[in-house]
Design an enzyme around this catalytic site. Sequence first.
Site, PDB file in Angstrom:
ATOM      1  N   CYS A 110     -17.572   2.189   1.397  1.00 58.23           N
ATOM      2  CA  CYS A 110     -17.212   3.524   0.901  1.00 58.23           C
ATOM      3  C   CYS A 110     -18.459   4.315   0.513  1.00 58.23           C
ATOM      4  CB  CYS A 110     -16.209   3.451  -0.247  1.00 58.23           C
ATOM      5  SG  CYS A 110     -16.906   2.824  -1.745  1.00 58.23           S
ATOM      6  N   HIS A 180      -6.711  -3.765  -3.638  1.00 56.17           N
ATOM      7  CA  HIS A 180      -6.936  -3.176  -2.320  1.00 56.17           C
ATOM      8  C   HIS A 180      -5.673  -3.323  -1.473  1.00 56.17           C
ATOM      9  CE1 HIS A 180     -11.214  -2.145  -2.349  1.00 56.17           C
ATOM     10  NE2 HIS A 180     -11.252  -3.021  -3.339  1.00 56.17           N
TER      11      HIS A 180
HETATM   12  P1  GDP Z   1      -9.969   2.137   0.551  1.00 57.04           P
HETATM   13  O1  GDP Z   1     -10.270   1.279   1.740  1.00 57.04           O
HETATM   14  O2  GDP Z   1     -11.162   2.363  -0.303  1.00 57.04           O
HETATM   15  O3  GDP Z   1      -9.297   3.413   0.943  1.00 57.04           O
HETATM   16  O4  GDP Z   1      -8.995   1.373  -0.444  1.00 57.04           O
HETATM   17  P2  GDP Z   1      -7.610   0.593  -0.331  1.00 57.04           P
HETATM   18  O5  GDP Z   1      -7.846  -0.759   0.231  1.00 57.04           O
HETATM   19  O6  GDP Z   1      -7.040   0.646  -1.709  1.00 57.04           O
HETATM   20  O7  GDP Z   1      -6.653   1.454   0.610  1.00 57.04           O
HETATM   21  C1  GDP Z   1      -6.712   1.543   1.983  1.00 57.04           C
HETATM   22  C2  GDP Z   1      -5.610   2.429   2.527  1.00 57.04           C
HETATM   23  O8  GDP Z   1      -4.351   1.743   2.426  1.00 57.04           O
HETATM   24  C3  GDP Z   1      -5.393   3.783   1.871  1.00 57.04           C
HETATM   25  O9  GDP Z   1      -5.123   4.719   2.899  1.00 57.04           O
HETATM   26  C4  GDP Z   1      -4.119   3.565   1.040  1.00 57.04           C
HETATM   27  O10 GDP Z   1      -3.410   4.755   0.810  1.00 57.04           O
HETATM   28  C5  GDP Z   1      -3.350   2.620   1.934  1.00 57.04           C
HETATM   29  N1  GDP Z   1      -2.301   1.808   1.255  1.00 57.04           N
HETATM   30  C6  GDP Z   1      -1.008   1.678   1.675  1.00 57.04           C
HETATM   31  N2  GDP Z   1      -0.308   0.883   0.864  1.00 57.04           N
HETATM   32  C7  GDP Z   1      -1.181   0.451  -0.091  1.00 57.04           C
HETATM   33  C8  GDP Z   1      -1.045  -0.436  -1.202  1.00 57.04           C
HETATM   34  O11 GDP Z   1       0.008  -0.993  -1.497  1.00 57.04           O
HETATM   35  N3  GDP Z   1      -2.180  -0.636  -1.953  1.00 57.04           N
HETATM   36  C9  GDP Z   1      -3.376  -0.044  -1.647  1.00 57.04           C
HETATM   37  N4  GDP Z   1      -4.461  -0.298  -2.413  1.00 57.04           N
HETATM   38  N5  GDP Z   1      -3.528   0.812  -0.603  1.00 57.04           N
HETATM   39  C10 GDP Z   1      -2.454   1.043   0.170  1.00 57.04           C
END
Ligand code: GDP
Length: 327
Positions: A110, A180
Site C-alpha cells: 500500500c 484483512h
Molecule cells: P487492502 O488490500 O489494503 O485494500 O485491505 P483489505 O485486505 O482489508 O481489503 C481488500 C479488499 O477486500 C477491499 O476492496 C475490501 O473492500 C474488500 N473486502 C471484501 N470483504 C471484506 C472483508 O470481509 N474484510 C476486508 N478486510 N476486506 C473485504
Amino acid sequence: MEKEAKIYVAGGQSLIGAAILRELESQGYGHLLGKYTEGLDLTDPSQVDAYFATTKPEYVFLAAGKSGGIRANQKYPAELMRDNLLSECHVIHSAYQQGVKKLLYLASSCSYPKLCLQPMKEEYLMAGHLEPSNEAYATAKIAGIKLCQAYRRQYGVNFICAIPANAFGPGDDFSEEDSHVIPGLIRRMHEAKQKEDSSFLIWGTGAPRREFIFSRDLAEACILVMKKYEEVEPINLGLGSDISIAELAGLVKEIIGFPGEISFDPSKPDGMPVKLLDSRKLQALNWEPRTPFKSALAATYQWFLQSEEKQDRGPRVEEKIRQTGRN
Ligand code: GDP
C-alpha cells in the site's frame, strides 16, 4: 547468513514474523531471537536499546508494527502510523548502533500510489498520491524505507527493504472488522454458514484486484532476499498474479462449503483498485512460490477452525489490531 548466526526477527509474533521464524528454524538456523518477546515494546527506545545491547543480533528481519485491513486503517490511522514510525525508528537505530551485519525491513504494497501503473515497479514509489483509506499507515511504511536508505547513505550499513504482496496464512488476525480480506471473509462466511444464512455480503464492489502471498512462501522469499539482495532500492515480493475480490470470495465459499448466495455492499470502500507487484527482481534470484493458492487458502481455513476449537475451550480474547508488518 551462517547457520549459527544470531538472527532477530522483530515482530516475531506477527503473521510474517512468526512465519520467518518457523522457516529459519526449518532451514537449520539455530540461534533465533524474537520468538518470546511479547513483552518487549518496540515503540520504547530504552527497551529496544537494552534488548539489542544484551542480545547483540547479527541479522535483523524487521517485520514489526501494527497493521490491519481496510476498516482498521480507517478507524485507527494515528495508532497504526505512530506504532510503525516509532518501532521502525528504534529498531533501525539500535541495529546501526550495535553493528548489525544486515537488516531487512518489510514495507507494504500500500506504499505505492493509489492509481499506480500496473504491475507496480519499485521505481514507482512516491510517484503519486496514496490511497486515502490507508494513507497514514502507508506513509509510515514509506518512512521506514527512506530511513533504511538514509542510514545506508550516512553510515554505510547494509540495510535493505522489501515490499511484500498481501500476505495471509495461519496465525493471521481473524477478527470480523479489523482483519484483512482473506481472514475477514473466512471468519464472516464461516459464521454465516453456522447461522445458515441464505446470503453473504462482501464489502465493496468485489471488483478490486489483489495479489496474495502465503505467509510460508513469503518467509522463504524474505530469507532468500536477506542472503542475496544487496541493493539500495527496495525489492518487491510477489508472485506476479492477482485475482478480484469477487473471485476470491468464490474460492473461500468453495473451501468453507457455504451454500448461500454472494452479494456486494458498494457502500463499503474498495480501497486501491489494483495492487499487483512487478516482482522480476525476485524472480531473478530464482524464487518461486511453493504453495498453490487454493491449498494455501484451505490450510489457512484449517488453522482458523483449530484455533476456534481451542478458543471455545478457553476465554476468548478479541484483538482489535494485530501486530503484523504487512497490509
Ligand atoms: P487492502 O488490500 O489494503 O485494500 O485491505 P483489505 O485486505 O482489508 O481489503 C481488500 C479488499 O477486500 C477491499 O476492496 C475490501 O473492500 C474488500 N473486502 C471484501 N470483504 C471484506 C472483508 O470481509 N474484510 C476486508 N478486510 N476486506 C473485504
